[in-house]
Design a protein around this motif. Structure first.
Motif, PDB file in Angstrom:
ATOM      1  N   VAL A 152       0.961  -1.248  -0.100  1.00 35.23           N
ATOM      2  CA  VAL A 152       0.032   0.159   0.212  1.00 35.23           C
ATOM      3  C   VAL A 152       0.811   1.291  -0.075  1.00 35.23           C
ATOM      4  O   VAL A 152       1.786   1.445   0.900  1.00 35.23           O
ATOM      5  CB  VAL A 152      -0.880  -0.108   1.355  1.00 35.23           C
ATOM      6  N   LYS A 153       0.597   2.197  -0.997  1.00 38.82           N
ATOM      7  CA  LYS A 153       1.037   3.493  -0.970  1.00 38.82           C
ATOM      8  C   LYS A 153       0.048   4.445  -0.497  1.00 38.82           C
ATOM      9  O   LYS A 153      -1.115   4.390  -0.806  1.00 38.82           O
ATOM     10  CB  LYS A 153       1.521   4.096  -2.245  1.00 38.82           C
ATOM     11  N   GLY A 154       0.178   5.327   0.478  1.00 35.41           N
ATOM     12  CA  GLY A 154      -0.637   6.348   0.790  1.00 35.41           C
ATOM     13  C   GLY A 154      -0.654   6.115   2.263  1.00 35.41           C
ATOM     14  O   GLY A 154       0.239   6.290   3.185  1.00 35.41           O
ATOM     15  N   SER A 155      -1.908   5.403   3.082  1.00 35.42           N
ATOM     16  CA  SER A 155      -1.927   5.218   4.376  1.00 35.42           C
ATOM     17  C   SER A 155      -3.059   4.291   4.727  1.00 35.42           C
ATOM     18  O   SER A 155      -4.206   4.098   3.974  1.00 35.42           O
ATOM     19  CB  SER A 155      -2.488   6.603   4.903  1.00 35.42           C
ATOM     20  N   CYS A 156      -2.834   3.422   5.441  1.00 31.83           N
ATOM     21  CA  CYS A 156      -3.736   2.298   5.911  1.00 31.83           C
ATOM     22  C   CYS A 156      -3.423   1.712   7.231  1.00 31.83           C
ATOM     23  O   CYS A 156      -2.629   0.948   7.540  1.00 31.83           O
ATOM     24  CB  CYS A 156      -3.708   0.974   4.876  1.00 31.83           C
ATOM     25  N   SER A 157      -4.336   2.193   8.369  1.00 30.96           N
ATOM     26  CA  SER A 157      -4.322   1.467   9.524  1.00 30.96           C
ATOM     27  C   SER A 157      -5.397   0.536   9.648  1.00 30.96           C
ATOM     28  O   SER A 157      -6.555   0.904   9.121  1.00 30.96           O
ATOM     29  CB  SER A 157      -4.372   2.184  10.687  1.00 30.96           C
ATOM     30  N   PHE A 158      -5.457  -0.664  10.306  1.00 31.89           N
ATOM     31  CA  PHE A 158      -6.685  -1.405  10.122  1.00 31.89           C
ATOM     32  C   PHE A 158      -6.648  -2.364  11.426  1.00 31.89           C
ATOM     33  O   PHE A 158      -5.673  -2.522  12.248  1.00 31.89           O
ATOM     34  CB  PHE A 158      -6.566  -2.324   8.970  1.00 31.89           C
ATOM     35  N   LEU A 159      -7.951  -2.706  11.819  1.00 34.92           N
ATOM     36  CA  LEU A 159      -8.074  -3.846  12.676  1.00 34.92           C
ATOM     37  C   LEU A 159      -8.498  -5.297  12.283  1.00 34.92           C
ATOM     38  O   LEU A 159      -9.304  -5.358  11.067  1.00 34.92           O
ATOM     39  CB  LEU A 159      -9.026  -3.564  13.710  1.00 34.92           C
ATOM     40  N   ILE A 160      -8.182  -6.393  12.558  1.00 31.47           N
ATOM     41  CA  ILE A 160      -8.309  -7.662  12.072  1.00 31.47           C
ATOM     42  C   ILE A 160      -9.166  -8.384  13.363  1.00 31.47           C
ATOM     43  O   ILE A 160      -8.522  -8.573  14.299  1.00 31.47           O
ATOM     44  CB  ILE A 160      -7.405  -8.482  11.623  1.00 31.47           C
ATOM     45  N   LEU A 161     -10.284  -8.875  13.301  1.00 28.30           N
ATOM     46  CA  LEU A 161     -11.130  -9.617  14.317  1.00 28.30           C
ATOM     47  C   LEU A 161     -11.159 -10.941  13.995  1.00 28.30           C
ATOM     48  O   LEU A 161     -11.479 -11.405  13.024  1.00 28.30           O
ATOM     49  CB  LEU A 161     -12.722  -8.926  14.534  1.00 28.30           C
ATOM     50  N   THR A 162     -10.731 -11.681  14.725  1.00 25.45           N
ATOM     51  CA  THR A 162     -10.737 -13.387  14.799  1.00 25.45           C
ATOM     52  C   THR A 162     -11.735 -13.823  15.685  1.00 25.45           C
ATOM     53  O   THR A 162     -12.078 -12.937  16.419  1.00 25.45           O
ATOM     54  CB  THR A 162      -9.086 -13.874  14.770  1.00 25.45           C
ATOM     55  N   ILE A 166      -7.911  -9.813  18.589  1.00 26.90           N
ATOM     56  CA  ILE A 166      -7.927  -8.652  17.618  1.00 26.90           C
ATOM     57  C   ILE A 166      -6.508  -8.158  17.164  1.00 26.90           C
ATOM     58  O   ILE A 166      -5.841  -7.986  17.998  1.00 26.90           O
ATOM     59  CB  ILE A 166      -8.581  -7.161  18.041  1.00 26.90           C
ATOM     60  N   TYR A 167      -6.254  -8.132  15.844  1.00 25.06           N
ATOM     61  CA  TYR A 167      -4.904  -7.672  15.487  1.00 25.06           C
ATOM     62  C   TYR A 167      -5.041  -6.233  15.321  1.00 25.06           C
ATOM     63  O   TYR A 167      -5.861  -5.813  14.368  1.00 25.06           O
ATOM     64  CB  TYR A 167      -4.369  -8.551  14.118  1.00 25.06           C
ATOM     65  N   ALA A 168      -4.065  -5.313  15.803  1.00 24.60           N
ATOM     66  CA  ALA A 168      -4.182  -3.881  15.453  1.00 24.60           C
ATOM     67  C   ALA A 168      -3.004  -3.580  14.695  1.00 24.60           C
ATOM     68  O   ALA A 168      -1.738  -3.783  15.240  1.00 24.60           O
ATOM     69  CB  ALA A 168      -4.388  -3.085  16.576  1.00 24.60           C
ATOM     70  N   ARG A 214      -1.129  -8.113  18.648  1.00 26.59           N
ATOM     71  CA  ARG A 214      -2.371  -9.014  18.950  1.00 26.59           C
ATOM     72  C   ARG A 214      -2.892  -8.643  20.418  1.00 26.59           C
ATOM     73  O   ARG A 214      -2.198  -8.934  21.429  1.00 26.59           O
ATOM     74  CB  ARG A 214      -1.653 -10.476  18.951  1.00 26.59           C
ATOM     75  N   VAL A 215      -3.954  -8.448  20.325  1.00 25.42           N
ATOM     76  CA  VAL A 215      -4.750  -8.139  21.729  1.00 25.42           C
ATOM     77  C   VAL A 215      -5.787  -9.249  21.912  1.00 25.42           C
ATOM     78  O   VAL A 215      -6.813  -9.625  21.149  1.00 25.42           O
ATOM     79  CB  VAL A 215      -5.399  -6.858  21.598  1.00 25.42           C
ATOM     80  N   SER A 216      -5.648  -9.887  23.007  1.00 25.98           N
ATOM     81  CA  SER A 216      -6.578 -11.052  23.653  1.00 25.98           C
ATOM     82  C   SER A 216      -6.959 -10.747  25.091  1.00 25.98           C
ATOM     83  O   SER A 216      -6.476  -9.706  25.590  1.00 25.98           O
ATOM     84  CB  SER A 216      -5.941 -12.398  23.387  1.00 25.98           C
ATOM     85  N   ILE A 223       3.579  -8.005  17.677  1.00 24.98           N
ATOM     86  CA  ILE A 223       3.776  -8.930  16.421  1.00 24.98           C
ATOM     87  C   ILE A 223       4.530  -8.291  15.407  1.00 24.98           C
ATOM     88  O   ILE A 223       5.515  -9.149  14.735  1.00 24.98           O
ATOM     89  CB  ILE A 223       2.431  -9.005  15.568  1.00 24.98           C
ATOM     90  N   ILE A 224       4.589  -6.965  15.099  1.00 24.37           N
ATOM     91  CA  ILE A 224       5.667  -6.348  14.351  1.00 24.37           C
ATOM     92  C   ILE A 224       6.208  -5.029  15.143  1.00 24.37           C
ATOM     93  O   ILE A 224       5.458  -4.466  15.591  1.00 24.37           O
ATOM     94  CB  ILE A 224       5.056  -5.858  12.922  1.00 24.37           C
ATOM     95  N   ALA A 225       7.399  -4.748  15.177  1.00 25.75           N
ATOM     96  CA  ALA A 225       7.977  -3.984  16.168  1.00 25.75           C
ATOM     97  C   ALA A 225       7.655  -2.364  15.233  1.00 25.75           C
ATOM     98  O   ALA A 225       7.477  -2.131  14.187  1.00 25.75           O
ATOM     99  CB  ALA A 225       9.463  -4.163  16.248  1.00 25.75           C
ATOM    100  N   ALA A 226       7.634  -1.317  15.996  1.00 32.28           N
ATOM    101  CA  ALA A 226       7.330   0.034  15.640  1.00 32.28           C
ATOM    102  C   ALA A 226       8.606   0.302  14.581  1.00 32.28           C
ATOM    103  O   ALA A 226       9.835  -0.025  14.765  1.00 32.28           O
ATOM    104  CB  ALA A 226       7.299   0.902  16.415  1.00 32.28           C
ATOM    105  N   GLY A 227       8.332   0.986  13.484  1.00 31.81           N
ATOM    106  CA  GLY A 227       9.404   1.455  12.596  1.00 31.81           C
ATOM    107  C   GLY A 227       9.964   2.838  13.384  1.00 31.81           C
ATOM    108  O   GLY A 227       9.453   3.490  13.938  1.00 31.81           O
ATOM    109  N   CYS A 228      11.122   3.433  12.587  1.00 31.84           N
ATOM    110  CA  CYS A 228      11.602   4.895  13.215  1.00 31.84           C
ATOM    111  C   CYS A 228      11.259   5.843  12.411  1.00 31.84           C
ATOM    112  O   CYS A 228      11.625   7.033  13.098  1.00 31.84           O
ATOM    113  CB  CYS A 228      13.275   4.429  12.944  1.00 31.84           C
TER     114      CYS A 228
END
Length: 471
Positions: A152-162, A166-168, A214-216, A223-228
């Motif tokens: 993705v180019k632009g911007s995309c924040s998202f939540l995944i409900l399982t 929830i993945y944020a 991952r939020v339970s 899950i993935i570390a923050a970027g700089c």
């Protein structure tokens, strides 16, 4: 812009998701939706909110979600959400915030792979569905999230409900926020911290750019570390954010006070009083009046009982009419007055021009306008603010085009119009003021805005004003 809210709890979370999502209503105007996992199945609902409150649409069907301990909701400025998916990763639902600038490119690539798009929005491919497909192409949810970041180019924040969590995931440069909240029963993740207080959640922290968790009910797992590299949207403090919200630990209303004060310090004018164009101009105007030592008054009041939304209809002429009908002048404060107004921005200029005409009709002697951000020269490619408008639909661009006598506005031509000390900039403001019928017009300087927000310039997205951004 859009906004989302997700909850994972050890008690039923339907009310929290319902009210938490409702607290994001100022961030979107078109669609809203919620999805829950009730222990046996995913239950989803989507409604149009173009001419109705979120609560009125969803409250009658809350009984469908009873018994759910996991849920997500979204107020969307554009497409239908959430998207629900059955895949090799299991069943899941997705909500997104942002704008995929290369949507056509990604869609074309997926079509070549013989992937079809089932859910459409206005005969266009639904960006949230595209995100769900990119997630599904991963072997794990982590790989799927990384696919979104990579593609993705632009911007995309998202939540995944399982069915268990929830993945944020915050977009790779952090242009849109995700804030984590906590109480004794569980966790929430949301676009705005304003949604936490009345629901009994405390702010834990903001996700970093490019970070995924991952939020339970048992806690938060990285899950993935923050970027700089970070470039959070400056308009969150200028316009989008609700006054009580915090982004990166900085309160919206407090930043607006500082913004208004900065404009007052550079202004030689001493009007009878300061006023804010409701709603987002109010904080800036209070900051101005406090710094200047002049009264703050309300010569305009917003009529909200039957005009609740800022721009309900999709038709532009109807939006302009709604905007006009919502603001009622108070002639006790207009006749013979020298008023200085503050507003968040000028996009098309139509609404402001109509308001000026109305004020003149109410006997205002002088109308001075101060804008809390610099002139909008570049359409946003990261969110939906001004992005649906062509270059020539932006008021600033139209004025520059007329001054330059050409529609071929190269970067070389545009650059001087972003410099508040240039001859071109000053001439542009003179023409703008004349066109709008104002006695004077000034915009906030970018350096003062950055200082008012309180975050280093390199950590803010200022693309709309100076074409500076990470891609």
């Amino acid at each position: 812009m859009s906004g989302f809210f997700g909850c994972v709890s050890r008690k039923e979370c339907v009310a929290d998701v319902f009210y938490g999502t409702d607290y994001h209503s100022h961030l979107g105007t078109k669609k809203a939706g919620m999805a829950f996992y009730n222990g046996e199945d995913f239950v989803r609902s989507i409604h149009s909110i173009e001419s109705a409150y979120f609560r009125n649409k969803f409250e009658p069907e809350l009984g469908r979600f009873i018994g759910s301990y996991l849920g997500i909701g979204v107020i969307s400025d554009m497409e239908s959400q959430p998207i629900t998916v059955t895949s090799h990763l299991g069943r899941f639902a997705v909500v997104t915030v942002g704008r995929i600038d290369n949507l056509e490119e990604i869609s074309a690539q997926l079509l070549k792979e013989k992937i079809h798009f089932a859910e459409m929005s206005g005969s266009a491919i639904n960006p949230t569905e595209v995100v769900s497909i990119l997630i599904n192409k991963g072997e794990t949810f982590k790989e799927g999230i990384e696919n979104v970041y990579r593609m993705v180019k632009g911007s995309c924040s998202f939540l995944i409900l399982t069915d268990s969590c929830i993945y944020a995931a915050r977009d790779k440069f952090g242009r849109t926020p995700i804030i984590i909240g906590k109480n004794e029963f569980g966790y929430v993740v949301a676009s705005e911290s304003s949604s936490f207080t009345n629901l009994g959640y405390n702010i834990v922290r903001d996700l970093g750019p490019h970070e995924a968790i991952r939020v339970s009910k048992d806690g938060i797992t990285p899950i993935i570390a923050a970027g700089c590299r970070k470039q959070i949207c400056s308009f969150l403090w200028v316009y989008y954010g609700y006054p009580s919200a915090y982004y990166e630990g900085i309160n919206v209303e407090d930043a607006r006070y500082r913004c208004g004060a900065a404009m007052a310090k550079r202004d030689e004018l001493t009007p009878d009083f300061a006023a804010g164009i409701p709603d987002s101009g109010v904080g800036h105007a209070i900051g101005y009046s406090n710094e200047k030592g002049i009264p703050y008054k309300r010569p305009f009041v917003k009529y909200t009982p039957t005009w609740p939304r800022s721009f309900m209809p999709q038709n532009q002429s109807m939006r302009d009419l709604v905007a006009k009908m919502k603001l009622l002048p108070n002639e006790a404060f207009t006749k013979g007055a020298r008023i200085l107004f503050l507003d968040d921005s000028i996009v098309r200029g139509t609404q402001l021009k109509d308001n000026v005409v109305k004020l003149r009709e109410c006997g205002v002697k002088e109308i001075h306008m101060r804008i809390a951000c610099p002139p909008l020269v570049y359409p946003c490619v990261f969110l939906n603010f001004s992005s649906s408008r062509s270059n020539f639909d932006l008021f600033t661009r139209r004025v520059i085009r007329d001054l330059e006598g050409t529609s071929d506005l190269t970067e070389e031509i545009l650059k001087p119009y972003t410099d508040p000390d240039s001859v071109q900039y000053k001439k542009m403001l003179e023409v703008m003021a004349q066109h709008l019928g104002l006695d004077s017009l000034k915009f906030q300087r970018l350096d003062d805005l950055v200082k008012a927000i309180g975050i280093p310039k390199e950590d803010l997205c200022t693309h709309c004003w100076d074409n500076s951004s990470y891609l």
